[in-house]
Enzyme design. Sequence first.
Site, PDB file in Angstrom:
ATOM      1  N   TYR A 290       0.863  -1.188   0.000  1.00  0.00           N
ATOM      2  CA  TYR A 290       0.000   0.000   0.000  1.00  0.00           C
ATOM      3  C   TYR A 290       0.891   1.228   0.000  1.00  0.00           C
ATOM      4  O   TYR A 290       1.843   1.318   0.781  1.00  0.00           O
ATOM      5  CB  TYR A 290      -0.899  -0.010   1.234  1.00  0.00           C
ATOM      6  CG  TYR A 290      -1.770   1.211   1.406  1.00  0.00           C
ATOM      7  CD1 TYR A 290      -1.564   2.091   2.470  1.00  0.00           C
ATOM      8  CD2 TYR A 290      -2.817   1.499   0.527  1.00  0.00           C
ATOM      9  CE1 TYR A 290      -2.371   3.210   2.651  1.00  0.00           C
ATOM     10  CE2 TYR A 290      -3.632   2.615   0.703  1.00  0.00           C
ATOM     11  CZ  TYR A 290      -3.402   3.474   1.769  1.00  0.00           C
ATOM     12  OH  TYR A 290      -4.189   4.583   1.942  1.00  0.00           O
TER      13      TYR A 290
ATOM     14  N   ASP B  93       9.214   2.735  -0.865  1.00  0.00           N
ATOM     15  CA  ASP B  93       8.210   3.360  -0.002  1.00  0.00           C
ATOM     16  C   ASP B  93       8.532   2.960   1.438  1.00  0.00           C
ATOM     17  O   ASP B  93       8.190   1.867   1.875  1.00  0.00           O
ATOM     18  CB  ASP B  93       6.800   2.909  -0.403  1.00  0.00           C
ATOM     19  CG  ASP B  93       5.741   3.552   0.492  1.00  0.00           C
ATOM     20  OD1 ASP B  93       4.546   3.481   0.138  1.00  0.00           O
ATOM     21  OD2 ASP B  93       6.108   4.103   1.548  1.00  0.00           O
TER      22      ASP B  93
ATOM     23  N   LYS C 220       5.271   9.155   8.674  1.00  0.00           N
ATOM     24  CA  LYS C 220       5.094   8.616  10.027  1.00  0.00           C
ATOM     25  C   LYS C 220       6.167   9.096  11.012  1.00  0.00           C
ATOM     26  O   LYS C 220       6.107  10.222  11.502  1.00  0.00           O
ATOM     27  CB  LYS C 220       5.000   7.088   9.942  1.00  0.00           C
ATOM     28  CG  LYS C 220       3.748   6.606   9.141  1.00  0.00           C
ATOM     29  CD  LYS C 220       3.654   5.113   9.069  1.00  0.00           C
ATOM     30  CE  LYS C 220       2.608   4.652   8.082  1.00  0.00           C
ATOM     31  NZ  LYS C 220       1.242   4.674   8.632  1.00  0.00           N
TER      32      LYS C 220
HETATM   33  P1  KE4 Z   1      -0.760   8.289   4.730  1.00  0.00           P
HETATM   34  O1  KE4 Z   1      -1.333   8.982   3.506  1.00  0.00           O
HETATM   35  O2  KE4 Z   1      -1.789   7.449   5.458  1.00  0.00           O
HETATM   36  O3  KE4 Z   1       0.008   9.223   5.647  1.00  0.00           O
HETATM   37  O4  KE4 Z   1       0.362   7.261   4.198  1.00  0.00           O
HETATM   38  C1  KE4 Z   1       0.021   6.310   3.229  1.00  0.00           C
HETATM   39  C2  KE4 Z   1       1.008   5.165   3.293  1.00  0.00           C
HETATM   40  C3  KE4 Z   1       1.988   5.078   2.319  1.00  0.00           C
HETATM   41  N1  KE4 Z   1       2.897   4.085   2.330  1.00  0.00           N
HETATM   42  C4  KE4 Z   1       2.875   3.141   3.307  1.00  0.00           C
HETATM   43  C5  KE4 Z   1       3.898   2.046   3.274  1.00  0.00           C
HETATM   44  C6  KE4 Z   1       1.892   3.188   4.333  1.00  0.00           C
HETATM   45  O5  KE4 Z   1       1.880   2.227   5.291  1.00  0.00           O
HETATM   46  C7  KE4 Z   1       0.944   4.216   4.333  1.00  0.00           C
HETATM   47  C8  KE4 Z   1      -0.155   4.315   5.378  1.00  0.00           C
HETATM   48  N2  KE4 Z   1      -0.206   3.231   6.295  1.00  0.00           N
HETATM   49  C9  KE4 Z   1      -1.504   2.960   6.881  1.00  0.00           C
HETATM   50  C10 KE4 Z   1      -1.379   1.715   7.765  1.00  0.00           C
HETATM   51  N3  KE4 Z   1      -1.270   0.515   7.004  1.00  0.00           N
HETATM   52  C11 KE4 Z   1      -2.041   4.130   7.638  1.00  0.00           C
HETATM   53  C12 KE4 Z   1      -3.270   3.839   8.453  1.00  0.00           C
HETATM   54  C13 KE4 Z   1      -4.527   4.321   7.780  1.00  0.00           C
HETATM   55  O6  KE4 Z   1      -4.687   4.154   6.556  1.00  0.00           O
HETATM   56  O7  KE4 Z   1      -5.379   4.858   8.519  1.00  0.00           O
END
Ligand code: KE4
Length: 445
Positions: A154, A249, A282
């Site tokens: 993701y 990523d 993060k």
């Molecule tokens: P954000 O747009 O949520 O800040 O980041 C997206 C993203 C991009 N790349 C990786 C590897 C990620 O894990 C994420 C977001 N992670 C999720 C948890 N699996 C955030 C939690 C959520 O979607 O509420």
Amino acid sequence: MKPSIDPRTALHTDLNEQLMARARQVIPGGVNSPVRAFRAVGGTPRFVQRAQGAYFWDANGQRYIDYIGSWGPMILGHGHPAVLEAVQKAAADGFSFGAPTEREIELAEEILALYPSMEMLRLVSSGTEAGMSAIRLARGATGRSKIIKFEGCYHGHADALLVKAGSGLATFGHPTSAGVPPEVVQHTLVLEYNHLAQLEQAFAQHGAEVACVILEPIAGNMNFVRASVEFARRARELCTQHGALLIYDEVMTGCRVALGGAQSVYAQQIPGFAPDITVLGKVIGGGMPLAAFGGQRAVMEQLAPLGPVYQAGTLSGNPVATACGLATLREIKKPGFFDALSAQTRRLVDGLSAAAQQHGVPFAADCQGGMFGFFLLPELPRNYGEVMKTDGNRFNTLFHGLLNQGVYIAPALYEAGFVSGAHSDADIDATIAAAADIFKSLSIK
Ligand code: KE4
């Protein structure tokens, strides 16, 4: 007086349930991000009232040992005094200016010092924004359109990345979300993670058209699945050979599995290894909205205002968020922090594995730095299909059993877990004891 909490009953969900009913009236699904809704595991989300250290307290005053930590950012634990002080001071000096600040330079310098693969970076406000921008940059820098991603990884919810594998090997993707026109994902090739033959074939067929390969080097969105060293090596070689850019990523793994992210782990096993673009988020924001993407100068200078690839953001490099990120990085860079964090995470994983084995529960776990994952499977999965062989009902039994004992893990079997510098030996031991109690009911002896 807070209601008395009986961890063995559902009493402690009544105010959470009231809040969820109210939230559903004004926010779709009652949440501002789908995974928070507990749809995968059932039950009522816990509405956090406050958090401190390794814990948070829900609407009923029930305390939980927190192994999500905002899905990774809270590596120091909640409310670290040095971070709180930095944020309070920055806020007093101004919330946002829409103009450059010295602190953005400081944060960029601190991050670049940890990632030798990057000469420059751009700060943004979310991992989605960083990943989306990295893809656009790769396409602009190469003049190519096709991108390769992997099932189970993701990278945020940008349209081009909300895609699932087409039918058959190395075919172009189909949208995973309504509202994404098929033509938007027609250039996105979705392959099986760790599948060397598919990667070779994709480049053999489309190599001259591939702008980039994007992957999570340790896939935390499949709970915890490592790229094999050979897979990591070939992805690098094929990108170099065909003039494509390799995007790591590291939104989840960056400054979490190691100060220098997963790429620093692979660089120990693959001499000279480096991605072309790195996406971070993060931890570098310490819990405030902040993410980044970066790479070599020649690539990064393709970005506006210097180059033709447009990218922008009102709150990019926000002065309060950069203060939070800087204070966080300065703490985790301190000698001994990562060694202690890694040891604590390893203690948790080894304790859970021993308890599962003692009770005859198929269980496989892995960790790196402050990130861990476990599967109710006999061995570690290598791709999404293997992860999803997990019996969801068994996972849900474990999830709710832990929740009712005040241990908060991710409400989905495909999500990773996170330990902070605030998790004590007592917290880890209590978690292992709680899991052992539940493993008794999951035994297949
Ligand atoms: P954000 O747009 O949520 O800040 O980041 C997206 C993203 C991009 N790349 C990786 C590897 C990620 O894990 C994420 C977001 N992670 C999720 C948890 N699996 C955030 C939690 C959520 O979607 O509420």
